[in-house]
Design an enzyme around this catalytic site. Structure first.
Site, PDB file in Angstrom:
ATOM      1  CE  LYS A  75      -6.488  -4.777  40.589  1.00 42.36           C
ATOM      2  NZ  LYS A  75      -5.729  -5.663  41.484  1.00 42.36           N
ATOM      3  NE  ARG A 131      -1.323  -8.978  46.820  1.00 45.55           N
ATOM      4  CZ  ARG A 131      -2.311  -8.914  45.922  1.00 45.55           C
ATOM      5  NH1 ARG A 131      -2.045  -9.148  44.642  1.00 45.55           N
ATOM      6  NH2 ARG A 131      -3.545  -8.636  46.286  1.00 45.55           N
ATOM      7  CG  HIS A 191      -6.903 -10.323  47.280  1.00 46.27           C
ATOM      8  ND1 HIS A 191      -7.972  -9.688  46.690  1.00 46.27           N
ATOM      9  CD2 HIS A 191      -6.246 -10.952  46.272  1.00 46.27           C
ATOM     10  CE1 HIS A 191      -7.960  -9.914  45.389  1.00 46.27           C
ATOM     11  NE2 HIS A 191      -6.927 -10.682  45.108  1.00 46.27           N
ATOM     12  NE  ARG A 222     -11.234  -6.219  47.783  1.00 47.62           N
ATOM     13  CZ  ARG A 222     -10.986  -7.125  48.723  1.00 47.62           C
ATOM     14  NH1 ARG A 222     -11.530  -7.016  49.933  1.00 47.62           N
ATOM     15  NH2 ARG A 222     -10.185  -8.147  48.488  1.00 47.62           N
ATOM     16  CE1 TYR A 273      10.475  -7.847  11.174  1.00 48.96           C
ATOM     17  CE2 TYR A 273       8.343  -7.652  12.265  1.00 48.96           C
ATOM     18  CZ  TYR A 273       9.442  -7.067  11.671  1.00 48.96           C
ATOM     19  OH  TYR A 273       9.505  -5.690  11.571  1.00 48.96           O
ATOM     20  CB  CYS A 324       4.397  -6.818  13.015  1.00 50.80           C
ATOM     21  SG  CYS A 324       4.594  -7.976  11.637  1.00 50.80           S
ATOM     22  CG  ASP A 341       3.890  -0.644  14.657  1.00 52.08           C
ATOM     23  OD1 ASP A 341       3.683  -0.261  15.823  1.00 52.08           O
ATOM     24  OD2 ASP A 341       5.024  -0.633  14.122  1.00 52.08           O
TER      25      ASP A 341
END
Length: 378
Positions: free
Chosen positions: A43, A141, A170, A226, A270, A317, A319
């Protein structure tokens, strides 16, 4: 798949490399440790490693089953030619029921209402649905509570249109070998499963152990395990013990794209949150939180350049980010290791996560598709 030379992504200096030999090694180690069939969990883009390439590889290595979270992940695998049994572990909507059956996906049935929806879809198609019952033993859950599972089990056993293949739960705390909750959950799960014997029905495939259960609680291995994050060589929690020989599969590298001398007192990035106390050499690396490299590593992370560790300085940042190399030298296009090994030094997913104040899971699944992936044999 590896990017072709014509793919614009192939020009990007930042990339993820997935070591398929290590992935094979980890699967072998897990199988040897547990002695039961393995459901490889792929997943969330195979925990950032690439859904289809990972599934294809472990299918070729003989893994018995795959597990995904959502219907759409299962459909992508079927469209890619994956033929293994695939269990979709997340909750379902009734309108999706037909698609599960059409794509030969195994369904997690988490309530009597969901069972009826799947039965109706199967009858309409004239094809049986393959189902696994979800028992809630403490996660709160999805799933039927273990203490009220008897009518649920009886309805599934009696179903004309559902083939009951498995039953599972689980584990909430198995990442911690000292947690008492895991054995409590095992006891609740076993009590629910005992109802099959009480009604004279055959026992379906029982699966309970996630990565933590595999590592720490052999009692939970039952009929299938699992493995998720440990399949990729990463421990699920800082307190987890490496009781199985697994190796990290993923590395993340970039290159130096810019070099400059920053004068003492001149802030970097920044917010002007960091400035050197003396003249220093700073290099820029073209990857950032827009790729999934955590912003929480601002002035806290490290990278490897030429076999040495250097600090990330200033805010990461979107990028790019900057690295202080002190009085050392680095050239444009020098390799920068963000996760992985260089010489005798290494940066692990676990150490990076700890520095960023995150879990290893968050780090891996946060590495998005803006970063090209290469699949190699070591």
């Amino acid at each position: 798949m590896n990017a072709s030379p014509e793919d614009p992504l192939s020009q990007r200096p930042s990339r993820i490399r997935v070591d398929l030999d290590r992935l094979s090694h980890n699967l072998r180690s897990i199988r040897a440790h547990v002695g039961v069939p393995v459901m490889g969990i792929v997943k969330a883009n195979a925990y950032g490693h690439g859904l289809v390439p990972v599934a294809r590889h472990i299918q070729a290595q003989g893994v018995e089953q795959l597990g995904v979270a959502f219907l759409e992940e299962g459909i992508v695998l079927r469209q890619a030619g994956i033929t293994l049994p695939i269990l979709v572990m997340g909750g379902i909507f009734g309108r999706q029921a037909v698609q599960f059956i059409e794509h030969d996906l195994e369904v997690t049935v988490s309530s009597l209402d969901k069972l009826r929806q799947i039965e109706a879809a199967a009858e309409a198609l004239g094809r049986k649905a393959v189902i696994h019952l979800k028992i809630d033993t403490g996660m709160e859950r999805i799933g039927v509570h273990s203490y009220s599972a008897a009518p649920f089990i009886e309805a599934a056993v009696a179903s004309r249109w559902c083939e009951l293949k498995g039953i599972y739960s689980h584990l909430a705390c198995a990442d911690d070998p000292g947690s008492p909750m895991t054995l409590q959950q095992l006891e609740r799960f076993q009590e629910a499963c005992a109802h099959f014997e009480r009604i004279g029905a055959p026992m379906p495939l029982r699966h309970l152990a996630n990565s933590g259960g595999i590592l720490h609680f052999p009692q939970t291995h039952l009929d299938m395990v699992r493995p998720g994050i440990m399949l990729y060589g990463v421990l699920p929690d800082p307190v987890s013990r490496r009781t199985v020989d697994v190796k990290p599969v993923l590395s993340l590298t970039s290159q130096v794209i810019y070099f400059k001398v920053v004068k003492a007192g001149n802030p970097v990035s920044y917010g002007a949150t960091w400035a050197p106390t003396r003249n220093t050499r700073v290099v820029t690396v073209p990857i950032g939180y827009g790729d999934g490299y955590p912003r929480g590593l601002s002035s806290r992370g490290q990278v490897l350049i030429r076999g040495h560790a250097y600090p990330v300085v200033g805010r990461v940042c979107m990028d790019q980010f900057m690295v202080d190399i002190g009085d050392d030298s680095a050239w444009n296009e020098d390799e920068v290791v963000l996760i992985g090994e260089q010489g005798d030094a290494a940066i692990t997913v676990e150490s990076l996560a700890q520095a960023a104040g995150m879990s290893a899971y968050e780090v891996l699944v946060g590495l998005n598709l803006r970063i090209p992936r290469e699949y190699r044999y070591s």
